[in-house]
Design a protein around this motif. Sequence first.
Motif, PDB file in Angstrom:
ATOM      1  N   ALA A 493       0.839  -1.197   0.000  1.00 48.15           N
ATOM      2  CA  ALA A 493       0.000   0.000   0.000  1.00 48.15           C
ATOM      3  C   ALA A 493       0.873   1.246   0.000  1.00 48.15           C
ATOM      4  O   ALA A 493       2.093   1.185   0.188  1.00 48.15           O
ATOM      5  N   GLY A 494       0.218   2.403  -0.226  1.00 49.32           N
ATOM      6  CA  GLY A 494       0.905   3.683  -0.152  1.00 49.32           C
ATOM      7  C   GLY A 494       1.049   4.340  -1.504  1.00 49.32           C
ATOM      8  O   GLY A 494       0.976   3.691  -2.552  1.00 49.32           O
ATOM      9  N   GLU A 495       1.263   5.680  -1.465  1.00 45.74           N
ATOM     10  CA  GLU A 495       1.501   6.436  -2.691  1.00 45.74           C
ATOM     11  C   GLU A 495       2.698   7.361  -2.551  1.00 45.74           C
ATOM     12  O   GLU A 495       2.841   8.337  -3.286  1.00 45.74           O
ATOM     13  N   GLY A 496       3.594   7.035  -1.589  1.00 47.63           N
ATOM     14  CA  GLY A 496       4.781   7.842  -1.385  1.00 47.63           C
ATOM     15  C   GLY A 496       5.787   7.681  -2.505  1.00 47.63           C
ATOM     16  O   GLY A 496       5.652   6.845  -3.409  1.00 47.63           O
ATOM     17  N   ALA A 497       6.828   8.482  -2.449  1.00 45.96           N
ATOM     18  CA  ALA A 497       7.834   8.464  -3.502  1.00 45.96           C
ATOM     19  C   ALA A 497       8.496   7.100  -3.628  1.00 45.96           C
ATOM     20  O   ALA A 497       8.783   6.636  -4.741  1.00 45.96           O
ATOM     21  N   ASP A 498       8.752   6.427  -2.495  1.00 43.32           N
ATOM     22  CA  ASP A 498       9.382   5.110  -2.564  1.00 43.32           C
ATOM     23  C   ASP A 498       8.467   4.084  -3.201  1.00 43.32           C
ATOM     24  O   ASP A 498       8.914   3.220  -3.967  1.00 43.32           O
ATOM     25  N   ARG A 499       7.155   4.169  -2.919  1.00 42.06           N
ATOM     26  CA  ARG A 499       6.215   3.206  -3.509  1.00 42.06           C
ATOM     27  C   ARG A 499       6.067   3.439  -5.007  1.00 42.06           C
ATOM     28  O   ARG A 499       5.961   2.471  -5.783  1.00 42.06           O
ATOM     29  N   ILE A 500       6.076   4.687  -5.458  1.00 45.61           N
ATOM     30  CA  ILE A 500       5.964   4.969  -6.886  1.00 45.61           C
ATOM     31  C   ILE A 500       7.242   4.551  -7.602  1.00 45.61           C
ATOM     32  O   ILE A 500       7.201   4.048  -8.737  1.00 45.61           O
ATOM     33  N   THR A 501       8.396   4.756  -6.971  1.00 42.12           N
ATOM     34  CA  THR A 501       9.652   4.273  -7.565  1.00 42.12           C
ATOM     35  C   THR A 501       9.625   2.759  -7.722  1.00 42.12           C
ATOM     36  O   THR A 501      10.035   2.215  -8.753  1.00 42.12           O
ATOM     37  N   GLU A 502       9.121   2.094  -6.707  1.00 44.67           N
ATOM     38  CA  GLU A 502       9.002   0.631  -6.775  1.00 44.67           C
ATOM     39  C   GLU A 502       8.035   0.201  -7.867  1.00 44.67           C
ATOM     40  O   GLU A 502       8.264  -0.796  -8.559  1.00 44.67           O
ATOM     41  N   LEU A 503       6.956   0.961  -8.053  1.00 44.04           N
ATOM     42  CA  LEU A 503       5.971   0.615  -9.081  1.00 44.04           C
ATOM     43  C   LEU A 503       6.604   0.614 -10.466  1.00 44.04           C
ATOM     44  O   LEU A 503       6.305  -0.261 -11.290  1.00 44.04           O
ATOM     45  N   PHE A 504       7.487   1.585 -10.733  1.00 42.35           N
ATOM     46  CA  PHE A 504       8.080   1.700 -12.061  1.00 42.35           C
ATOM     47  C   PHE A 504       9.310   0.816 -12.261  1.00 42.35           C
ATOM     48  O   PHE A 504       9.633   0.459 -13.393  1.00 42.35           O
ATOM     49  N   LYS A 506      10.230  -2.128 -10.277  1.00 41.75           N
ATOM     50  CA  LYS A 506      10.107  -3.548  -9.949  1.00 41.75           C
ATOM     51  C   LYS A 506       9.249  -4.249 -10.986  1.00 41.75           C
ATOM     52  O   LYS A 506       8.258  -3.699 -11.456  1.00 41.75           O
ATOM     53  N   GLN A 507       9.621  -5.444 -11.339  1.00 41.78           N
ATOM     54  CA  GLN A 507       8.873  -6.240 -12.304  1.00 41.78           C
ATOM     55  C   GLN A 507       8.239  -7.434 -11.596  1.00 41.78           C
ATOM     56  O   GLN A 507       8.904  -8.109 -10.805  1.00 41.78           O
TER      57      GLN A 507
END
Length: 799
Positions: A493-504, A506-507
């Motif tokens: 969960a989350g929408e912080g900078a680390d979570r968005i970096t992980e979204l782009f 991580k595969q």
Amino acid sequence: MTAATATETTGAVPTRRIRPISRATWVDLAVLTALSALAIAGFEPAFGPYNYLAAAVGGLFVGTAVIVVTYLLRLSLVPSIAIALAAYVLFGGAIAMPASSIAGVVPTTTTLLGVFQGAVYGWPDIVTLQTPVEAPAYIAVVPYFAAWLVSVIAVSIALRWLPKRKRTALRAGALVIPAIVLFLVGILIGTDQPYFAGIRGVVFAGVALVWLGWRRRDGAVSLMVDGSARRRKVVGVAVVVLGAVVIGAAGGILLAPKPASRFVLRQEITPPFDPLQYPSPLAGFRNFTKKEAKTDLFTVTGLESGQRIRMATMDTYDGIVWSVASPSTRTSDSGGFELLGRNLPNPPLAGPGSTSKLTFTMEGYNDVWLPDASYPTILDFDKYTGTDPSTTVRVNPVTSTVAVTSGVKKGLVYSVDVTTPTIPSDKALATVPAAKLTLPPVSNVPDVVAAKATEYAGTAKTTIQQLRNIERSLKTIGYLSHGLASDPVPSRAGEGADRITELFTKQPMVGDEEQYATAFALMARTLGYPTRVVMGFAPKVSKGDSVTTVTGKDVTAWDEVAFKGVGWVPFYPTPTKTDAPKDETTKPKIEPQPQVRQPPTTNQKQDQVLTPVKISNKNPKAKAPGFELPPWAYVVGGIILVPLVIILIPFLLIATLKAGRRRRRLTTGSPDRRAAGAWDELRDRYGELGLELPDRATRLQTAHVIDDQTIAQNLSRPDGGFVPLANRVDVAVFAGQDVEQSTVDALWSDADAATENSRASAGRLRRIIAAYRYRRQRSAAAKKSRTPARGTTAAVAKL
């Protein structure tokens, strides 16, 4: 036998005679009432047109009437004030809060409490609420209380203090102080758009000066005897007042500050509601998908298929969460939260659409954000427990986000009239650029966001193509997962900078609406497009069911981008496929760096870059002073020339425009167009004369309107009215035959004769006002083609 002896003999109780009021004091009361009325008009920007008038005039009448009556009955000051206070409470319900009174007259406990609440708490409310102020219910007590208090103080001074002292202009000026204070209050609680500030100020000053000049009675006896002295005094006062009015008006027009520089309290006081005091709505997204997935949150009556429910709109990001803009970060294009009435204004970018009425009944939902749909226009609280939500509701009229600080919880029932805008197709948006808005900032955005925005947007040139490419890329590459045990892969969960970096990085790319809506908004904002995130619900509406139950699993989030002249267009970047592979290892893609051409070397010394400047220490000889106007010339010029310029320049400009209008209609185009121009000129001149004419009507319809209004206003008109002239013009325009120049000249001659006769009968003042009006609008019939439709020739022939 004296009156006292007669009383002792008969044993009768002596009666209290009514205390007389002099004619001069009655004049004082009339002037005070007029000045107070001018001051009360300044409340219009805060309350809207005439919404405050009944309460203000009522307060003025109650205060004046009570003090005058108690004075006539020879009551002392303290009992008079007590009676005035009782009258304030007794009549306050009927005048300021009729909705909470029995039959609109008899006060209730709510009314009695409201007249005191409004007098105390209404002042901070009125400078923090969105104008025009309509709520809370006691807000109308503010003008009622202000007018009542001013009238009580001013009338008490006029009746009880001033007559006992020598009549001087200085002492009489004390009567003007309450009205001046009321005038200033209207300015302070208003907006940066004043209500006829110059006119009210000049009239206020003119009336006060004339009255103070009349009030000065040092030589009253000689003036009554010596007629020449009385005339000199009147002339002197008139000259002073006229000069003050002219200079004041000229100075007000020339030196008036810009509206943005006006000092009003509502621009200096921060609204009490701060969204940052509450958790971000999007931060609680997983709470709905996990803990309340099967919980019945609320029911909605009247929801249509495909219609989404809005919970909150967020337009600022700090690298941790998306938030609703707070008072410290808000902009004009993000709006702020205000206490409004039941009527909610449309957002600035709201487009046309379908309307519907929804009724919400809260069940398991518990938050401060009030669910609604699209753009709410009317909000009614039908049922509640505890605190009245109409007193704690706050609305952001720009984003249509509604919050109730006392809580939205079980037992609350409310109805909302909403407008669902029509969304244009991508084809219609192909040439439409993004709107130029100033939204709250986004900060701490990961660097990968900008790179992915450029990559996903591709080679698209238009705004809608770039945004659709980003939306399509996220839906194609990504997978949907709420992080439940039943999902194929975990999703944090989350929408912080680390979570968005992980979204782009991580595969595979895995997330839900919280992450994808955040990613899309940040990429769009990186490209310079005004974007915001909306959280709400998208329940499935069954056919035939008027009531829809919304559960936690219906929660969703999407994005909106503002397009110029269109409004906010929604985007849904969240993918629907959930079969994400559990393990996927990919080699990193090596992206070659572009070669950068190095600048050519130079051997030029740094000192040679600077150009030497020669500084002369020689003082030039002082020049002999030229001709200068004496100071009195500027004063005379300001008094005489400024009013002439103000009057003559608009007159000459409008006269030039009118002459050009007439010349174009008389000389331009074919004969049938010049014939139509005769009627257009007639209609515009009557509009400038003050007649209310329809903008879109045939000549025959307009002729009937002119006939009716000229008769009602006793204006001269041709024999038989204007219908024959309208018919002749229609024949010339639509008959499909060549129009003779003699016919055109005759139409213009008859039209000019009619308007000149009407102007002559209108009076001098009305003609002067008409000279400063300019109207130019071609009639609907004149805009049609000359070629008649089938059957038109026969219809015209009958005319």
